[in-house]
Each structure stands twice: as C-alpha cells, then as structure tokens.
Design an enzyme around this catalytic site. Structure first.
Site, short mmCIF file in Angstrom:
data_model
loop_
_atom_site.label_atom_id
_atom_site.label_comp_id
_atom_site.label_asym_id
_atom_site.label_seq_id
_atom_site.Cartn_x
_atom_site.Cartn_y
_atom_site.Cartn_z
N LEU A 94 0.82 -1.22 0.00
CA LEU A 94 0.00 0.00 0.00
C LEU A 94 0.86 1.26 0.00
O LEU A 94 2.05 1.22 0.32
CB LEU A 94 -0.91 -0.04 1.23
CG LEU A 94 -1.97 -1.16 1.19
CD1 LEU A 94 -2.53 -1.45 2.57
CD2 LEU A 94 -3.07 -0.79 0.20
N PRO A 95 0.23 2.41 -0.32
CA PRO A 95 1.03 3.61 -0.55
C PRO A 95 1.78 4.19 0.65
O PRO A 95 2.92 4.62 0.50
CB PRO A 95 0.01 4.64 -1.07
CG PRO A 95 -1.12 3.83 -1.61
CD PRO A 95 -1.16 2.60 -0.77
N THR A 123 6.49 0.44 1.68
CA THR A 123 7.59 1.13 2.35
C THR A 123 6.98 2.08 3.37
O THR A 123 6.27 3.02 3.00
CB THR A 123 8.44 1.93 1.33
OG1 THR A 123 8.84 1.05 0.28
CG2 THR A 123 9.66 2.53 2.00
N LYS A 198 15.50 -0.69 3.67
CA LYS A 198 14.79 -0.16 2.50
C LYS A 198 14.91 1.37 2.40
O LYS A 198 15.15 1.91 1.32
CB LYS A 198 13.32 -0.59 2.59
CG LYS A 198 12.39 0.01 1.57
CD LYS A 198 12.71 -0.41 0.16
CE LYS A 198 11.82 0.32 -0.84
NZ LYS A 198 12.27 0.15 -2.21
N LYS A 273 7.79 10.50 -0.31
CA LYS A 273 7.37 9.90 0.96
C LYS A 273 8.55 9.15 1.60
O LYS A 273 8.85 9.31 2.79
CB LYS A 273 6.20 8.95 0.69
CG LYS A 273 5.68 8.16 1.84
CD LYS A 273 6.02 6.68 1.84
CE LYS A 273 5.76 5.90 0.60
NZ LYS A 273 6.07 4.49 0.65
#
Ligand code: NAD
Length: 325
Positions: A94-95, A123, A198, A273
C-alpha cells in the site's frame, strides 16, 4: 541428505529452470494468500503468486485493479476482514503509513485467524512496523515487515529483493511465499529492520537518480549524443541502476517509464514519501544526511509543480526544462 535432480532427457536452460520452479512450488504447497494493494507493484506480485500455484484472495479500492486479478483467477473481496480469515498469509502493498495502519485496524477489528501471518511489503516507517507488530501480536497472530526493491520490472519478473524484519523463525515461514515474487530474500533482523534497510536504499536511489539526470543533461547540453554518453557511463565509474537499468533520458533503456511520458513505474509522490521517512529516522538517530535532505527538497519541489504522479525519473525533465526557462 542432499537431493540431486538429474534430467534424463535433453532440456533447454529455460525449460530446466521452469521445471525446478514448478517442483519448488510443489514443495511449498499451494497456500491461500490474501493480497491487498494491487497497484504498479502489487498487481504483478499477486499475479506471480497465482502463477506459482497459490490461491489468491485480493482487495483494492480500485475496481479495475481487482478486475485484472479476477481475470487471472483471484477471488475478489469487498471486506479485508473476510479476506484475512480465509488466508494463510496476507500481504499488504500500500502507498503510505496512514493507509497501512488503517488497513490493519479495519482488517482485524473483529479478531484474526491466529494461523495467519501478515506481511507488509509497502515502504513505511520502521516505528509503525513495531506498532503494528505489537497490535497484531496482541490479537494472537504474527506480523513481519518485508519491503522490496527492484521496481516494477523486478515485480513483473519475480526478481525482487525482499528485506525481512521479524524473528528468524518467522523469516523461514515467510521465505517460500516471498520466493514466489523475488529472487533475493534477506533476513535483516528484528521488526522494522527490513524497512531500515529499504529507507537507506531508497535515499541512495533518489540521490543517484538526480545525479544521473544532472550528468545526462549536462552531457547532452554540451553536444554529446545521449546514447553514446550513456554507454560511456555504463562502462565507467559513474555507472549505477539509474543510468543502466532505468536511464531517465527517453530512448536509452527501452523498458524505462521515461519512454512512456514518465507514467507507471515508481511515482514522485512515493519517493518523496520515502525521503521523508529517511529524514525521520536520520533525525531520530542524529545522523547527518545532507544529500538525502537535498534530494527530499528537490522531489518536494517536483510534487509542488504537479509532477507527483509521474515516475521519479521525471527529475531529468524538470532539470532540463528549468534550465531552458
Ligand atoms: P501504487 O500507487 O501503484 O499502488 C497502490 C495500490 O494501493 C493502488 O492500486 C491503490 O488503489 C491501492 N490502495 C490505496 N489505498 C488503498 C486502501 N485503503 N485499501 C486497498 N487498496 C488501496 O503504488 P506502488 O508503486 O505499487 O507502491 C506500493 C508500495 O510499494 C509503496 O509503499 C511504495 O513505496 C512501495 N514500492 C514501490 C516500488 C515501485 O517501483 N513502484 C518499488 C518498491 C517499493
């Protein structure tokens, strides 16, 4: 005792690889896998799991995304709670932080199937990973973080790198499923350590994409042929993923989103983001990230100029056009 596989008839390399893949998927067994978030990445990842023989239970707020997976054999749900109750594993792709947190709250509001393992591959903030892990654990199930790298092409080809945070036992349970979507499944340590890796990778990716764009633009403005210069970088010390596999100048890497007006791929919204998340963990650990901070500001500027939904390699167009004004 080790098992040796001997083919007694001539097989091509590709045929041999697919036989081995089919046999290893039999070894894992067909699982019920819930998949939430069927976008640029999740759509391919869920499709690959179907191809490996798993039963997919899917949900996305986009009806079109669900339709595509339904056509490939997945069962579409309107409630994530129902999806989770029918799944051995639930993968979320998901975003952002808020959507991931909200999704886990809604999905588990009426309890969980305690046999289900929840895996978040989005992430997000490592602190949120630890918060969700405690939340899911208090309900009796397991949760780990397993963010990915490799981009949309890696998702399509099932060659993603997974960075896993959890216990080693949980890593070993999740690994056979993750192998259906990726080729490198790395254990990073406890909850949130997958995200820790990440965020550092993506901060470097943003910096290298801006660097690749600057260098390509400067070379072209001096009169160098873009392809000639890209070939030089890719056999020289400036070479990186952003120059070689995802060159931001159209016409150099055929499958890169720049050839499609910078659509699809990894959006400017998402890299911005990720740079914000990297800034947060840098502040928390008192770590200087001067280039990461600058990259964040550059991508925020791109967003402010209305380029948020374009692939992050659009920074090349931004630098090029800016100089022409
Ligand atoms: P995307 O925007 O293409 O897909 C996100 C999907 O989530 C969409 O289909 C959207 O409809 C769906 N969605 C949004 N809100 C939802 C909700 N409340 N419930 C269910 N579905 C919802 O994004 P993406 O590029 O696939 O990236 C997904 C995640 O993976 C992000 O966290 C991103 O940072 C990360 N990631 C992306 C890439 C990449 O190259 N695109 C690579 C590695 C990691």
């Amino acid at each position: 005792m080790s098992l040796r596989i001997v083919f007694t008839m001539p097989v091509s390399k590709a045929m041999g690889q697919s036989l081995v893949r089919a046999m290893s998927s039999q070894a894992v067994g067909s699982k019920n896998v819930g998949f939430i978030g069927l976008g640029n990445m999740g759509g391919h990842m869920a499709s690959n799991l179907i191809q490996k023989g798993h039963k997919l239970h899917v949900y996305d707020i986009s009806k079109d995304a669900c339709k595509t997976l339904k056509a490939k054999g997945a069962t579409v749900y309107t409630k994530t709670a129902d999806l989770a109750k029918n799944s051995d594993f639930v993968i979320t792709m998901l975003p952002n932080n808020d959507i991931v947190w909200e999704t886990y709250n809604q999905m588990t509001a009426d309890g969980v199937n305690k046999q289900t393992m929840f895996i978040d591959s989005s992430t997000i903030d490592p602190n949120l990973v630890r918060q969700i892990q405690k939340f899911i654990s208090s309900k009796g199930a397991r949760f780990i973080d397993a963010p990915v790298s490799g981009g949309v092409n890696g998702a399509a080809a099932a060659t993603l790198t997974f960075m896993v945070g959890g216990t080693e036992e949980e890593y070993n349970i999740a690994k056979p499923i993750l192998e259906g979507m990726g080729k490198q499944i790395t254990y990073c340590g406890s909850y949130g350590m997958g995200q820790a890796a990440k965020l550092c990778n993506n901060m470097m990716l943003a910096i290298s994409m801006i660097g690749a764009s600057e260098a390509m633009n400067l070379a072209i403005r001096q009169g160098l042929d873009a392809k000639v210069f890209a070939d030089i970088i890719n056999s020289s010390t400036g070479r990186c993923w952003s120059t070689e596999a995802y060159n931001p100048v159209p016409g150099i890497t055929p499958i890169a989103p720049c050839n499609n007006n910078y659509s699809g791929g990894f959006s400017t919204d998402l890299i911005t983001k990720d740079l914000g998340l990297a800034a947060g963990v840098a502040t928390a650990t008192n770590t200087p990230i001067p280039l990461g901070a600058l990259a964040h500001q550059i991508y925020r500027t791109l967003k402010a100029r209305g380029l948020g939904d374009k692939d992050f390699s659009v920074v090349y167009e931004f630098l090029k056009n800016d100089e022409n004004k």
